[in-house]
Design an enzyme around this catalytic site. Structure first.
Site, short mmCIF file in Angstrom:
data_model
loop_
_atom_site.label_atom_id
_atom_site.label_comp_id
_atom_site.label_asym_id
_atom_site.label_seq_id
_atom_site.Cartn_x
_atom_site.Cartn_y
_atom_site.Cartn_z
N LYS A 169 15.95 61.00 67.78
CA LYS A 169 15.12 59.91 67.25
C LYS A 169 14.82 58.85 68.30
O LYS A 169 15.44 58.84 69.38
CB LYS A 169 15.82 59.31 66.03
CG LYS A 169 15.95 60.29 64.85
CD LYS A 169 16.46 59.58 63.61
CE LYS A 169 16.60 60.54 62.43
NZ LYS A 169 16.95 59.83 61.18
N TYR B 11 8.76 63.50 56.28
CA TYR B 11 9.78 62.97 55.36
C TYR B 11 9.26 62.88 53.92
O TYR B 11 9.80 62.08 53.13
CB TYR B 11 10.25 61.60 55.85
CG TYR B 11 11.26 61.67 56.98
CD1 TYR B 11 12.50 62.30 56.80
CD2 TYR B 11 11.00 61.08 58.21
CE1 TYR B 11 13.44 62.36 57.82
CE2 TYR B 11 11.94 61.12 59.24
CZ TYR B 11 13.16 61.77 59.04
OH TYR B 11 14.09 61.81 60.04
N ARG C 276 24.86 69.97 61.75
CA ARG C 276 25.22 68.82 60.90
C ARG C 276 26.64 68.33 61.21
O ARG C 276 26.92 67.14 61.15
CB ARG C 276 25.05 69.19 59.42
CG ARG C 276 23.57 69.36 59.08
CD ARG C 276 23.33 69.67 57.62
NE ARG C 276 23.59 68.54 56.75
CZ ARG C 276 22.75 67.52 56.57
NH1 ARG C 276 21.61 67.46 57.25
NH2 ARG C 276 23.05 66.55 55.74
N ARG D 241 26.40 60.92 66.09
CA ARG D 241 26.07 59.62 65.48
C ARG D 241 27.16 58.58 65.73
O ARG D 241 26.86 57.40 65.96
CB ARG D 241 25.79 59.79 63.99
CG ARG D 241 24.38 60.37 63.76
CD ARG D 241 24.22 60.87 62.36
NE ARG D 241 22.83 61.24 62.05
CZ ARG D 241 22.51 62.04 61.05
NH1 ARG D 241 23.45 62.57 60.29
NH2 ARG D 241 21.24 62.34 60.82
N ASN E 240 19.77 56.29 63.61
CA ASN E 240 20.98 57.12 63.61
C ASN E 240 20.89 58.32 64.55
O ASN E 240 21.52 59.35 64.34
CB ASN E 240 21.36 57.53 62.18
CG ASN E 240 20.37 58.48 61.53
OD1 ASN E 240 19.27 58.66 62.06
ND2 ASN E 240 20.74 59.08 60.43
N HIS F 228 18.16 63.78 63.74
CA HIS F 228 17.92 64.40 62.43
C HIS F 228 18.26 65.88 62.55
O HIS F 228 18.08 66.48 63.61
CB HIS F 228 16.45 64.26 62.04
CG HIS F 228 16.07 65.16 60.89
ND1 HIS F 228 16.29 64.79 59.59
CD2 HIS F 228 15.54 66.41 60.85
CE1 HIS F 228 15.91 65.80 58.79
NE2 HIS F 228 15.45 66.78 59.55
N GLU G 212 10.65 72.62 58.04
CA GLU G 212 10.63 71.63 59.13
C GLU G 212 10.27 72.27 60.47
O GLU G 212 9.55 71.67 61.27
CB GLU G 212 11.99 70.93 59.22
CG GLU G 212 12.25 70.03 58.01
CD GLU G 212 13.59 69.32 58.05
OE1 GLU G 212 13.88 68.58 57.11
OE2 GLU G 212 14.35 69.51 59.04
P1 CMP Z 1 17.61 61.90 58.39
O1 CMP Z 1 18.61 62.99 58.50
O2 CMP Z 1 16.56 61.87 59.44
O3 CMP Z 1 16.90 61.98 56.96
C1 CMP Z 1 16.37 60.84 56.31
C2 CMP Z 1 16.72 59.56 57.00
O4 CMP Z 1 16.58 58.39 56.22
C3 CMP Z 1 18.19 59.58 57.37
O5 CMP Z 1 18.39 60.50 58.43
C4 CMP Z 1 18.44 58.10 57.70
O6 CMP Z 1 18.12 57.79 59.04
C5 CMP Z 1 17.42 57.38 56.80
N1 CMP Z 1 18.06 56.60 55.75
C6 CMP Z 1 17.99 55.26 55.60
N2 CMP Z 1 18.67 54.86 54.52
C7 CMP Z 1 19.21 55.96 53.97
C8 CMP Z 1 20.05 56.20 52.82
N3 CMP Z 1 20.46 55.20 52.04
N4 CMP Z 1 20.40 57.48 52.55
C9 CMP Z 1 19.99 58.51 53.32
N5 CMP Z 1 19.19 58.34 54.41
C10 CMP Z 1 18.81 57.08 54.74
#
Ligand code: CMP
Length: 140
Positions: free
Chosen positions: A10, A50, A86, A103, A113, A116, A127
């Site tokens: 990211k 998303y 993951r 992370r 974070n 992804h 994806e």
């Molecule tokens: P990602 O795995 O990219 O998928 C969705 C993203 O939304 C997640 O990582 C986070 O960076 C972001 N995000 C922000 N707030 C939340 C939340 N409360 N729960 C899950 N994802 C969140």
């Protein structure tokens, strides 16, 4: 089974200049990078990627963040690649991520974070296809 998963480094991690360090985590765990490209996502591209989160309260912040700078997008291949990636990433919220995960080591907040990763075979297929036509994935 050998799987493929979509991974994104990211904007926060690209800005911190840790693409290589994150790639090493993948490689050291036995995952192979079989496609990769750097891209500055447009708003519609980030919203489309998303789309499953469209109704979530964090959607707008998420999209805003994902278009704040270039991202590095890659397909990882290997035994159990989806779960393995993951595990390497750690929990979505870096405060909850286990020590030694990507992370925990590189992320600042639940939005910024660092990475992804696809969460299931179905989402991985969607994806991967979103970013890479099959002919741009190198069979290894
Ligand atoms: P990602 O795995 O990219 O998928 C969705 C993203 O939304 C997640 O990582 C986070 O960076 C972001 N995000 C922000 N707030 C939340 C939340 N409360 N729960 C899950 N994802 C969140």
């Amino acid at each position: 089974a050998v799987e493929r998963t979509l991974s994104i480094v990211k904007p926060d991690a690209v800005a911190k200049n840790v693409i290589g360090k994150i790639y090493s985590r993948f490689e050291d765990a036995g995952l192979r990078i079989v496609a990769a490209r750097m891209v500055q996502l447009s708003r519609p591209e980030a919203e489309g990627f998303y789309a499953v989160h469209k109704e979530r309260p964090f959607f707008n912040d998420l999209v805003e963040f994902m278009i704040s700078g270039p991202v590095m997008v890659q397909v990882l291949e290997g035994e159990n690649a989806i779960a393995k990636n993951r595990e390497l990433m750690g929990a979505t919220d870096p405060k909850k991520a286990e020590k030694g995960t990507i992370r925990a080591d590189f992320a600042d907040s639940i939005d910024a974070n660092a990475v992804h990763g696809s969460d299931a075979p179905e989402t991985a297929a969607v994806e991967i296809a979103y970013f890479f036509p099959s002919m741009q994935i190198c069979v290894r």
